[in-house]
Enzyme design. Sequence first.
Site, PDB file in Angstrom:
ATOM      1  N   HIS A 112      -4.409  -3.846   8.020  1.00 42.23           N
ATOM      2  CA  HIS A 112      -3.846  -5.184   7.853  1.00 42.23           C
ATOM      3  C   HIS A 112      -3.150  -5.615   9.144  1.00 42.23           C
ATOM      4  O   HIS A 112      -3.314  -6.743   9.622  1.00 42.23           O
ATOM      5  CB  HIS A 112      -2.857  -5.168   6.684  1.00 42.23           C
ATOM      6  N   HIS A 115      -3.904   5.201   1.982  1.00 43.47           N
ATOM      7  CA  HIS A 115      -3.052   4.070   1.610  1.00 43.47           C
ATOM      8  C   HIS A 115      -2.355   3.484   2.836  1.00 43.47           C
ATOM      9  O   HIS A 115      -2.435   2.268   3.094  1.00 43.47           O
ATOM     10  CB  HIS A 115      -2.010   4.533   0.581  1.00 43.47           C
ATOM     11  N   GLU A 116      -1.659   4.322   3.586  1.00 42.57           N
ATOM     12  CA  GLU A 116      -0.926   3.820   4.738  1.00 42.57           C
ATOM     13  C   GLU A 116      -1.869   3.251   5.795  1.00 42.57           C
ATOM     14  O   GLU A 116      -1.514   2.300   6.501  1.00 42.57           O
ATOM     15  CB  GLU A 116      -0.048   4.925   5.333  1.00 42.57           C
ATOM     16  N   HIS A 147      -2.479  -0.356   5.245  1.00 44.84           N
ATOM     17  CA  HIS A 147      -1.468  -1.192   5.900  1.00 44.84           C
ATOM     18  C   HIS A 147      -1.775  -1.348   7.388  1.00 44.84           C
ATOM     19  O   HIS A 147      -1.631  -2.437   7.964  1.00 44.84           O
ATOM     20  CB  HIS A 147      -0.085  -0.552   5.757  1.00 44.84           C
TER      21      HIS A 147
END
Length: 683
Positions: free
Chosen positions: A477, A470-471, A474
């Site tokens: 991104h 999940h992290e 980020h």
Amino acid sequence: MTDANPLLEPSSLPYGLPDYRRIAAADYLPAFRAAFAAHRDEVARIAANPSEATFQNTLVALEESGHLLGDVARTFYTVSSADATDDIQVVEEELAPLMAAHQDAIQLDPTLYARVRHVYDALEHSDLSPEDRYLVERRYREMTHAGAALGDDAKERLTRLNQRLSTLTTMFEKNLLADTNDLAVVFDDVSELEGLTDGELSAAARAAADRGLEGKFVVTLTLFTGHPYLSSLTDRESRRRIMAASQSRSSRGNANDNTGTLREIVRLRAERAELLGYDSHAAYITADETAGSPEAVRELLFRLAAPAARNAKREQAALQGIIDSSGDPFPLAAHDWAFYTERVREAEYDLDRAALRPWFEAERVLKDGVFRAATELYGVTFTERPDLPAYHPEARVFEVHDADGSPIGLYILDLYTRDTKRGGAWMNSIVVQSRLRGTAPVVVNNLNVPQPSPGSPTLLTLDEVTTLFHEFGHALHGLFATVTYPSFGGTNVFRDFVEFPSQVNEMWIYWPEILSTYARHVETEEPLPADVVEKLHASEAFNQGFSTSEYLAASWIDQAWHRLRAEDAAAELDVAGFEAEALAEIGLDNPAVPTRYSSTYFAHVFSGGYSAGYYSYIWSEVLDADTVEWFRENGGLTRENGDRFRQRLLGVGGSKDPLEAYRDFRGRDAEITPLLRRRGLAA
């Protein structure tokens, strides 16, 4: 002498990575003061420009300003969240009102606002590019939203409110960190921790030794209410002690109590919203998010809450049935839920998730799972750079290259928990990509995995594997956003859109080509057995009633506090009573299913950037679930699919409306049905 301050000199390291070896805590405040002054001078020149305001001399000039301040701030806030020593906390407390005052001085400057508005009013007749037009629209909207159109008296009051709020949110985080450390649960005998793995016991022994408690065991607390160890600890009293410690954080009437702090935060946020022309802080926040209004948020949360609560009740009955059939029945309590959930999972799916940890060795998960999925999708590669210093010895630096070998930036991973690190997991940027400034990205991922004793492998839980993927979403991104202006760089998008790319990246955890590579037994190298993988898939919707309910409960508590009007927020509200009323209103007042965060330790909304915005995770998950379906329908893990997602969503950063970017990628607006199916909420 300022010329001796390493923060005021360009870094000599690649990608502008700060040389933390040269930076002392005492360097930060002088650097901030110098950066504030430089930024004020830059903005003053823009505002005083005698020429007619244009896109170039106003909007672009603003984007070029504040470079030093941005560098110093990102350097400092990386440390203040991940390695908040006593000296750093002192700096942060003094800095908070100074930063708020400086931001207001820029955002509320009437001459600067008039120039921005002049360019905005002329947009209809301009020939600006789409990114340039969006910059004008966003800058004008942000300044207006911040209060730039208010009169002088109102601006003065607003500035006072913002400074006080910055002090309070810093105080909230400091109190929570101190109380979380103080409440770490000490166990005298290893028998009290029966059910934990050797690695978990090793981590507990190391945590005790770090506190000078040789021979004992310390279980440190996670940010959320439920602790991962609750699923495996066989001693019910040990489970109760951990849960009780978690739920009591910053509400015990001691020096670290956050009750008064959060009340004042709520009151001042409501006052500020009223001053800015909004009914509530929630109305103020959502007006500049994709949701648009607290009513839209309420509609989504209430639509999901009723079926989630029903599912949780069914799950609860199944757990109670197991307890009742034992020789010593008792009513199911919150600290029992995770333990008996695993017993049901074992019975229904023949699946023991705790026993899977040997297949999730951290280094292999990182390199053969997280990194490999990114390589397969986007062609990027990762090379560790031990020669480059991070802000802490445990943080590791990797250089990222594109498929053609060209450099992209740096990725830093800080995996382990420590007393100076705030709870939870997050991504932040140290350097933001910008063509205007010629900068490449430097991004950080922080987790809070217990560190085993030296020589023992770090074995992750499945939840920790999920958090890492999940992290890293980020991080991608932040690495891939390729924009002209720093305001649009990295994850600078609407708050209720920012979780979308990270949630999408979780889909690769179970993707066959990825799972078969990283999920290998730490001792035998055997892959995770195929039948176990099938059971994991079969049980994906299992316990979704609980997990959805605990999340929605926290989201609604956030909304309840921040939907208060100023006159209601001024009352000395009882925190526990207020929470109880809010949970009853949405039908999630089940003591066996505690909210993921209670108010006094709800860092996301009282010290982080999610005030009135914790709904963002489920709001973004609508897009995420719809996107996962698209990937599955279009061949899954392919470069073609990855390039499309990168170019049309990750790569645009904040340079266009996020829902427009989503439509460009998907060909239509997102549909909610995939989310309802995923969470077992479909009719």
